[in-house]
Write a protein that holds these residues in place. Sequence first.
Motif, PDB file in Angstrom:
ATOM      1  N   ARG A  83       0.826  -1.205   0.000  1.00 10.84           N
ATOM      2  CA  ARG A  83       0.000   0.000   0.000  1.00 10.84           C
ATOM      3  C   ARG A  83       0.860   1.255   0.000  1.00 10.84           C
ATOM      4  NH1 ARG A  83      -3.308  -3.208   3.418  1.00 10.84           N
ATOM      5  NH2 ARG A  83      -2.313  -2.331   5.276  1.00 10.84           N
ATOM      6  N   ALA A 122      -0.396   2.455  -3.439  1.00 10.58           N
ATOM      7  CA  ALA A 122      -1.801   2.855  -3.299  1.00 10.58           C
ATOM      8  C   ALA A 122      -2.092   4.164  -4.018  1.00 10.58           C
ATOM      9  CB  ALA A 122      -2.184   2.964  -1.830  1.00 10.58           C
ATOM     10  N   GLY A 163      -5.613   6.266  -2.061  1.00 10.61           N
ATOM     11  CA  GLY A 163      -5.756   4.847  -2.403  1.00 10.61           C
ATOM     12  C   GLY A 163      -6.793   4.194  -1.528  1.00 10.61           C
ATOM     13  N   ARG A 164      -7.192   2.983  -1.973  1.00  8.95           N
ATOM     14  CA  ARG A 164      -8.175   2.262  -1.168  1.00  8.95           C
ATOM     15  C   ARG A 164      -8.007   0.753  -1.400  1.00  8.95           C
ATOM     16  NH1 ARG A 164     -10.942   3.705  -5.804  1.00  8.95           N
ATOM     17  NH2 ARG A 164     -12.310   2.123  -6.711  1.00  8.95           N
TER      18      ARG A 164
END
Length: 461
Positions: A391, A395, A460-461
């Motif tokens: 991440r 991300a 981001g997710r």
Amino acid sequence: MPGPEQQSTAPGPGPVPGPGSATGPGSASGPATSPASGPARTEHCADVIVVGAGPSGSTAAYHLARTGLDVLLLEKSAFPREKVCGDGLTPRAVKQLTDLGIDVSEDAGWLHNRGLRLVAGRRTIEFDWPELSAFPGHGAVRRRADFDELLARRAASAGARLVERANVAGPLVDERSGRITGVTAKLGDDRRPVSYHAPVVVAADGNSTRLSLAMKRYRRTDRAMGVAYRTYFETPRHDDRYLEAWLDLRDPTDPGHRLLPGYAWVFGMGDGTANVGLGVLDTAGIDLDWRELLRRWCEALPPEYAYRADAVTEPVRGSALPMGLNRQPHYADGLLLIGDAGGTVSPGTGEGIAYAMESGRYAAETIVQALARRTDRGRELALRAYPQALRSAYAGYFALGRLAADLLGRPKLLAAAGAAGLGRPALLNVAFRLMVNLTEPNAKDSLDRLLHLIGRVAPGR
């Protein structure tokens, strides 16, 4: 909320055995121990199992083995073997190759490229790869059949035990904890069944990733998927020093020749041929014969490419492109997902090799730290850092890529943006730098610092 095929489970708290141990039902006779503390380990036990010897798996196996860990690298095919790919490598991928100690000079069989050429309508713009401290100023091209074997042999030279024709059938799972403790496989032409055991397993088995599915790691359906088709043909432009992307890919079956959500490419291989293909987002639900589309697109190339049907050297082959970290969790219950198995293809460009190799390295670094811990809890906590490493690295950048993917899925908006961008080279240069993800935080160039920051802070997710 994610839209998975089925909701993924959260990482469990089960213990992670230390190096040299094998747990769970069906373990080899007696736990194997490290060379320093007991008998030599059996052939079918290891510290880490890596399933798949593509770019991500071989990179992970190399970085694991060079620290002294016992690594089994299982490959279902025998080298050399073919993979669908554009064969073009950006400076990000070249950096990973040099970190493996691989000679990437042209004398060693690589064709270097200077940058990317974008073609849309009657406009052509060339962008050179930027000169950065973190990345080399050139990309490279090499056929995947040769490329993948080179990486696998490099991992073996570092000490990984490469087993070819080891078709992994499924995981071995401890019924009490739910942890993976190894894999079952069928070896060779006679498909002899065998079990391999390790406290940590890495899934590098591509988009189909049967191992991940067996461990209930499902694809997020809210993330874009792409498809790619490619072939090779003989051309006098085989030694072109630019990777070439054609942005106006259109549907020949549509009366209005609608713009498709993707692009076509021509990458010179330096051996008398070019890799030519197309990459398309399948989120729009377009029903086309992609092989026929590629054939028609090739026929429409300008005369200087000298395309002829009888100059095609290989059949058209296709593959899915899993994008934007679309399979999760990337770590749980002793299993880490890397490369296509974890959906590390860029949703903005379709680039996959660089991020596959990087994810393999992140996973290896995480595992080395985990197996150095003295307690089961400490090892498990260290392994859980791997998803966060992904991440942190991707991300924001992949969020920008998803915006680009959404643009590609809206042909009218794409056409308007393309017309505006190609008329403004400076603006297009900014988009180019963002999409290829070649920035660094400490550059003197204020634009470069800004682009790096945008890639990091994009939601981001």
